[in-house]
Scaffold this motif. Sequence first.
Motif, mmCIF file in Angstrom:
data_model
loop_
_atom_site.group_PDB
_atom_site.id
_atom_site.type_symbol
_atom_site.label_atom_id
_atom_site.label_comp_id
_atom_site.label_asym_id
_atom_site.label_seq_id
_atom_site.Cartn_x
_atom_site.Cartn_y
_atom_site.Cartn_z
ATOM 1 N N LYS A 97 0.841 -1.198 0.000
ATOM 2 C CA LYS A 97 0.000 0.000 0.000
ATOM 3 C C LYS A 97 0.878 1.251 0.000
ATOM 4 N N ASN A 98 0.490 2.204 -0.825
ATOM 5 C CA ASN A 98 1.188 3.476 -0.953
ATOM 6 C C ASN A 98 0.827 4.355 0.252
ATOM 7 N N CYS A 99 1.795 4.618 1.120
ATOM 8 C CA CYS A 99 1.535 5.361 2.357
ATOM 9 C C CYS A 99 1.055 6.787 2.104
ATOM 10 N N CYS A 100 1.612 7.441 1.117
ATOM 11 C CA CYS A 100 1.211 8.810 0.816
ATOM 12 C C CYS A 100 -0.265 8.868 0.446
ATOM 13 N N LYS A 101 -0.699 7.945 -0.396
ATOM 14 C CA LYS A 101 -2.116 7.934 -0.805
ATOM 15 C C LYS A 101 -3.025 7.607 0.367
ATOM 16 N N LYS A 102 -2.553 6.780 1.305
ATOM 17 C CA LYS A 102 -3.362 6.457 2.483
ATOM 18 C C LYS A 102 -3.607 7.714 3.326
ATOM 19 N N ILE A 103 -2.601 8.549 3.466
ATOM 20 C CA ILE A 103 -2.704 9.746 4.311
ATOM 21 C C ILE A 103 -3.269 10.932 3.542
ATOM 22 N N HIS A 104 -2.734 11.214 2.372
ATOM 23 C CA HIS A 104 -3.065 12.439 1.624
ATOM 24 C C HIS A 104 -4.068 12.227 0.489
ATOM 25 N N LYS A 105 -4.415 10.986 0.216
ATOM 26 C CA LYS A 105 -5.366 10.629 -0.849
ATOM 27 C C LYS A 105 -4.841 10.932 -2.248
ATOM 28 N N LYS A 106 -3.557 11.237 -2.351
ATOM 29 C CA LYS A 106 -2.916 11.488 -3.641
ATOM 30 C C LYS A 106 -1.409 11.362 -3.455
ATOM 31 N N ASP A 107 -0.675 11.265 -4.551
ATOM 32 C CA ASP A 107 0.779 11.271 -4.484
ATOM 33 C C ASP A 107 1.272 12.703 -4.374
ATOM 34 N N LEU A 108 2.290 12.917 -3.549
ATOM 35 C CA LEU A 108 2.914 14.233 -3.430
ATOM 36 C C LEU A 108 4.180 14.250 -4.279
ATOM 37 N N PHE A 109 4.444 15.361 -4.914
ATOM 38 C CA PHE A 109 5.610 15.476 -5.782
ATOM 39 C C PHE A 109 6.880 15.612 -4.938
ATOM 40 N N THR A 110 7.914 14.865 -5.312
ATOM 41 C CA THR A 110 9.161 14.832 -4.548
ATOM 42 C C THR A 110 10.391 15.247 -5.362
ATOM 43 N N PHE A 111 10.243 15.387 -6.675
ATOM 44 C CA PHE A 111 11.408 15.667 -7.512
ATOM 45 C C PHE A 111 11.071 16.625 -8.636
ATOM 46 N N PRO A 112 11.958 17.554 -8.959
ATOM 47 C CA PRO A 112 13.145 17.949 -8.205
ATOM 48 C C PRO A 112 12.763 18.720 -6.943
ATOM 49 N N CYS A 113 13.684 18.828 -6.043
ATOM 50 C CA CYS A 113 13.374 19.365 -4.721
ATOM 51 C C CYS A 113 12.856 20.807 -4.761
ATOM 52 N N GLU A 114 13.516 21.668 -5.529
ATOM 53 C CA GLU A 114 13.149 23.095 -5.495
ATOM 54 C C GLU A 114 11.728 23.343 -6.002
ATOM 55 N N TYR A 115 11.386 22.775 -7.137
ATOM 56 C CA TYR A 115 10.042 22.912 -7.707
ATOM 57 C C TYR A 115 9.549 21.533 -8.126
ATOM 58 N N PRO A 116 9.131 20.713 -7.169
ATOM 59 C CA PRO A 116 8.755 19.331 -7.492
ATOM 60 C C PRO A 116 7.627 19.267 -8.522
ATOM 61 N N GLU A 117 7.812 18.373 -9.490
ATOM 62 C CA GLU A 117 6.809 18.215 -10.538
ATOM 63 C C GLU A 117 6.424 16.761 -10.778
ATOM 64 N N LYS A 118 7.073 15.841 -10.035
ATOM 65 C CA LYS A 118 6.672 14.444 -10.169
ATOM 66 C C LYS A 118 6.989 13.670 -8.894
ATOM 67 N N CYS A 119 6.283 12.569 -8.739
ATOM 68 C CA CYS A 119 6.462 11.688 -7.588
ATOM 69 C C CYS A 119 7.246 10.467 -8.037
ATOM 70 N N ILE A 120 8.446 10.287 -7.460
ATOM 71 C CA ILE A 120 9.237 9.095 -7.760
ATOM 72 C C ILE A 120 9.800 8.462 -6.486
ATOM 73 N N ASP A 121 9.473 9.033 -5.327
ATOM 74 C CA ASP A 121 9.945 8.550 -4.032
ATOM 75 C C ASP A 121 8.745 8.096 -3.204
ATOM 76 N N TYR A 122 8.882 6.953 -2.535
ATOM 77 C CA TYR A 122 7.714 6.351 -1.895
ATOM 78 C C TYR A 122 8.047 5.647 -0.587
ATOM 79 N N PHE A 123 7.011 5.456 0.218
ATOM 80 C CA PHE A 123 6.964 4.483 1.302
ATOM 81 C C PHE A 123 5.814 3.541 0.959
ATOM 82 N N PHE A 124 6.079 2.247 0.905
ATOM 83 C CA PHE A 124 5.047 1.234 0.738
ATOM 84 C C PHE A 124 5.063 0.333 1.956
ATOM 85 N N ILE A 125 3.887 -0.134 2.348
ATOM 86 C CA ILE A 125 3.786 -1.062 3.468
ATOM 87 C C ILE A 125 2.983 -2.286 3.055
#
Length: 109
Positions: A52-80
Motif C-alpha cells: 500500500k502506498n503510504c502517501c495515498k493512504k494519508i493524503h489521498k494522492k501522491d505528493l511530488f518529490t522531484f526535483p526538490c526546489e520545484y517538485p513536478e513528479k512523484c518518484i519517491d515512496y513508502f510502501f507497506i
Amino acid sequence: PGSKKSCKIKRQNQIKKIVNFFDEHENVILCGDFNSDPDTEVIKYLKNNNYKNCCKKIHKKDLFTFPCEYPEKCIDYFFIKGDIKIKKYELFGTHEETDHKGIKATFTV
C-alpha cells in the motif's frame, strides 16, 4: 547508460526480486527513490502484490518529490505490507540539501 526501455525493464526486474525476497515476511516497509511515476509497471506491481502506498493512504494522492526546489513528479515512496498502520507522512528538505524532497513517515506495528 541504457535506453529508457532497458532502464524500465531493469527496474521492473529489480522490484520483482525485492518483492520475492520479502515474500515470506508478514510485515514489510519498503521505501526510497524508485525512479518510477505512480502509473508505471513498477508501482502497479507493488500494488498487485498487496503493498500500500503510504502517501495515498494519508493524503489521498501522491505528493511530488522531484526535483526538490520545484517538485513536478512523484518518484519517491513508502510502501507497506501486512499489519502496519501509517500514522503520518510528510515531505521535508530544501534544494540546498538534496535534489529530492525527503519523506518522513510514522508507523504503528
